[in-house]
Enzyme design. Structure first.
Site, PDB file in Angstrom:
ATOM      1  N   GLU A 172       0.819  -1.210   0.000  1.00 50.87           N
ATOM      2  CA  GLU A 172       0.000   0.000   0.000  1.00 50.87           C
ATOM      3  C   GLU A 172       0.853   1.260   0.000  1.00 50.87           C
ATOM      4  O   GLU A 172       1.911   1.330   0.628  1.00 50.87           O
ATOM      5  CB  GLU A 172      -0.911   0.010   1.233  1.00 50.87           C
ATOM      6  CG  GLU A 172      -1.884  -1.154   1.246  1.00 50.87           C
ATOM      7  CD  GLU A 172      -3.000  -0.962   2.251  1.00 50.87           C
ATOM      8  OE1 GLU A 172      -4.161  -1.058   1.846  1.00 50.87           O
ATOM      9  OE2 GLU A 172      -2.691  -0.708   3.431  1.00 50.87           O
ATOM     10  N   ASP A 173       0.376   2.247  -0.743  1.00 48.27           N
ATOM     11  CA  ASP A 173       0.795   3.637  -0.578  1.00 48.27           C
ATOM     12  C   ASP A 173       2.275   3.893  -0.860  1.00 48.27           C
ATOM     13  O   ASP A 173       2.910   4.680  -0.150  1.00 48.27           O
ATOM     14  CB  ASP A 173       0.482   4.112   0.854  1.00 48.27           C
ATOM     15  CG  ASP A 173      -0.992   4.058   1.211  1.00 48.27           C
ATOM     16  OD1 ASP A 173      -1.735   3.300   0.560  1.00 48.27           O
ATOM     17  OD2 ASP A 173      -1.412   4.757   2.144  1.00 48.27           O
ATOM     18  N   CYS A 193      -6.866   3.776  -2.304  1.00 50.47           N
ATOM     19  CA  CYS A 193      -6.859   2.305  -2.298  1.00 50.47           C
ATOM     20  C   CYS A 193      -8.161   1.648  -2.743  1.00 50.47           C
ATOM     21  O   CYS A 193      -8.164   0.870  -3.696  1.00 50.47           O
ATOM     22  CB  CYS A 193      -6.472   1.796  -0.913  1.00 50.47           C
ATOM     23  SG  CYS A 193      -7.495   2.440   0.438  1.00 50.47           S
ATOM     24  N   ASP A 203      -0.826  -0.325  -4.520  1.00 46.82           N
ATOM     25  CA  ASP A 203      -2.212   0.032  -4.869  1.00 46.82           C
ATOM     26  C   ASP A 203      -2.376   1.486  -5.315  1.00 46.82           C
ATOM     27  O   ASP A 203      -3.390   1.845  -5.895  1.00 46.82           O
ATOM     28  CB  ASP A 203      -3.169  -0.304  -3.725  1.00 46.82           C
ATOM     29  CG  ASP A 203      -2.912   0.483  -2.448  1.00 46.82           C
ATOM     30  OD1 ASP A 203      -1.873   1.167  -2.354  1.00 46.82           O
ATOM     31  OD2 ASP A 203      -3.746   0.393  -1.526  1.00 46.82           O
ATOM     32  N   HIS A 204      -1.411   2.344  -5.053  1.00 47.55           N
ATOM     33  CA  HIS A 204      -1.348   3.704  -5.592  1.00 47.55           C
ATOM     34  C   HIS A 204      -0.048   4.313  -5.104  1.00 47.55           C
ATOM     35  O   HIS A 204       0.773   3.624  -4.482  1.00 47.55           O
ATOM     36  CB  HIS A 204      -2.553   4.569  -5.171  1.00 47.55           C
ATOM     37  CG  HIS A 204      -2.815   4.579  -3.702  1.00 47.55           C
ATOM     38  ND1 HIS A 204      -2.039   5.297  -2.822  1.00 47.55           N
ATOM     39  CD2 HIS A 204      -3.741   3.940  -2.944  1.00 47.55           C
ATOM     40  CE1 HIS A 204      -2.481   5.120  -1.594  1.00 47.55           C
ATOM     41  NE2 HIS A 204      -3.509   4.278  -1.631  1.00 47.55           N
TER      42      HIS A 204
END
Length: 543
Positions: free
Chosen positions: A38-39, A77, A253-254
């Site tokens: 994530e992130d 997300c 996810d980003h």
């Protein structure tokens, strides 16, 4: 006569899903593992970050292919995960608003269900966050308390396993000294990132304060810990003798979970690391310069598994077993969007080619810096607001607070990677601006952009009166020694379980009539976004 691969796979899938047990024909389809985090932006050693300590992912890239222009469709997300699970742009299905709960169109199925129907053992550990609750039809194993592929009933059954790591999430950048001491203990003191030394790679728009530098260093520490976790997954594949026949994807996810990264459609919010390794199919150490979105992982995965790719999906196949490096299907643009983020409304649409970024702001009357409670917990963001209030910002750091903001933005990301010099009003770029504006509008028309509909109206159409509809119970018939299931609800999937003694089996996905068991069974209908149906019961006495 030896069966063709297509017939062989069909037979294997049917035998697995009918509960017939092991089969005589070996299934040589690849296993597929997705490792997601994530992130994070491409702040890995293999992408050239000088402060990255990511030996496991660097090795994965050395053994596979690194994608240099991989993007998410949005910067947050759950919205992105809705695009991945469906293979579609979120504004096409109404999932563009953060923390909404949608109903997928009846013809759209979460893609792991297609893998499962084809005979794959599907597992997810453990994040879903699809903008709808997962149904029992999607995963054979879901949650934290399972062993991924190691729980498949037949060691020859191919598997699709997704393993999600949350240690690099935005919240973990500001998790406090006590928790961060645990991170350092796990990665080792020698791998701690010094805030002063790391500061030279901070984006130009960030305030260069002690708190901001600390956030930047902790962000890198968390990536190091995530890399260690990813390495443990890769080691398990090696230990199980599965690495040579497993396609591995790693992705975020980003972009970075820091101000003006996460939630925004600048490259800091949407440009992500994507690495693929598939021994004997992808050349080691490869680099791909073409435009890629995370939606492309879905048709690529389906095709590698020998599963037909649905026509409604918006992604493309990145490679196949027989053609490992084809960029001929690269689109001229990928498209981006930002909509409601938690309590803050915004509306942006954009397009990106290999070099240029176009953004259309539908709310120029609202500053970029609208207050958002969750984002404002970041110490870096608090410093940024404090410095702005004191009139101590200039240049790119001050742009974030301008009002009104421009209706259109155009950036040369090669010369201006932080997207601070807006070229939209310069006459020498008028033709490019017009082309990218037109391409964005045509994309909106093509997908039926539901972001142009007020969210309240959109949700009322999905859930009249605010009530989530319920899937109707399945109908069960017994004919010629076989059990037949049917869903009266359009687009409904069917699952069933059998009872042995006082224990029920896990839910099995129904793909066709199966031999009637000598024990009771229960069936249930489900559809993504709807409430699961009531149970339908069948007993051997119902023959």
């Amino acid at each position: 006569m030896k069966p063709t691969p297509i017939i062989q796979r069909f037979v294997i899938a049917c035998l697995f899903l009918s509960g017939a047990g092991q089969v005589a024909i070996a299934d040589d389809r690849p296993n597929i593992v997705w490792i997601s985090c994530e992130d994070i932006s491409p702040n890995l050693g293999c992408y050239g970050d000088p402060h990255a300590i990511t030996p496991n992912l660097d090795r994965l890239a050395a053994e596979g292919v690194r994608f240099d222009r991989a993007f998410t469709t949005a910067g947050v997300c759950a919205v992105v995960r809705s695009s991945i699970i469906s293979g579609m742009y979120p504004p096409a299905i109404g999932s563009q608003h953060m923390r909404s709960r949608i109903i997928l169109p009846p013809g759209v199925r979460p893609f792991p269900e297609l893998m499962r129907a084809a005979g794959y053992f599907t597992t997810n550990r453990d994040k879903t966050d699809y903008q709808f609750e997962p149904t029992p039809a999607i995963w054979d194993r879901q949650g934290k308390k399972h062993l991924d592929w190691r729980e498949r009933p037949d060691p020859d059954q191919p598997f699709f396993s997704v393993i999600n790591f949350t240690v690099s999430h935005e919240s973990q950048v500001r998790h406090g000294e006590k928790r961060h001491a645990e991170v350092i203990n796990e990665i080792g003191e020698a791998n701690r990132h010094d805030p002063i030394e790391c500061a030279d790679t901070m984006p130009d728009y960030m305030p260069n304060t002690p708190a901001a530098r600390k956030n930047w260093a902790w962000y890198h520490d968390n990536i190091t810990l995530m890399d260690k976790m990813a390495g443990e997954v890769l080691d398990r594949l090696e230990q199980d003798g599965l690495a040579d026949n497993t396609l591995v994807f790693f992705w975020s996810d980003h972009g970075m979970g820091l101000p003006r990264g996460k939630r925004w459609i600048y490259d800091t919010g949407t440009l992500v690391p994507v690495i693929a390794r598939w021994p004997d199919h992808l050349d080691a150490g490869g680099r791909r310069p073409d435009l890629v979105t995370l939606m492309d992982l879905v048709p690529t995965t389906l095709q590698a598994a020998g599963v037909e790719v649905p026509d409604y999906m918006h992604g493309r196949t990145l490679f196949t077993a027989d053609q490992s490096d084809d960029v001929s299907k690269e689109p001229p643009y990928i498209f981006l969007h930002r909509d409601r983020m938690d309590e803050v409304y915004e509306l942006q649409r954009g397009a990106r080619d290999r070099r240029w970024k176009y953004i259309r702001n539908y709310h120029p009357d609202r500053p970029y810096s609208q207050r958002l409670d969750y984002m404002d917990e970041m110490p870096m963001m608090q410093d940024w607001r404090r410095l702005n209030a004191a009139g101590r910002l200039s240049g790119g750091q001050a742009n974030w607070f301008q009002l009104p903001k421009p209706i259109e933005e155009l950036y040369d990301t090669e010369k201006d990677p932080w997207e601070l010099n807006n070229l939209a009003e310069l006459p020498q770029y008028a033709d490019r601006l017009a082309r990218m504006r037109l391409a964005t509008e045509r994309w909106q028309t093509r997908i039926g952009d539901t972001g142009m509909i007020p969210e309240a109206v959109l949700m009322e159409e999905m859930k009249p009166g605010g009530k989530k509809p319920r899937t109707l119970p399945p109908e069960i018939e017994f004919t010629d020694g076989k059990v037949h299931l049917r869903s009266p609800t359009e687009g409904g999937s069917l699952v069933y379980r059998i009872r042995t003694g006082d224990q029920w089996s896990g839910w099995r996905l129904y793909v066709g009539p199966f031999d009637a068991p000598a024990v009771p069974l229960q069936a249930m209908a489900c559809r993504a976004g709807l409430r699961d149906s009531k149970l339908s019961d069948w007993r051997p006495t119902d023959r």
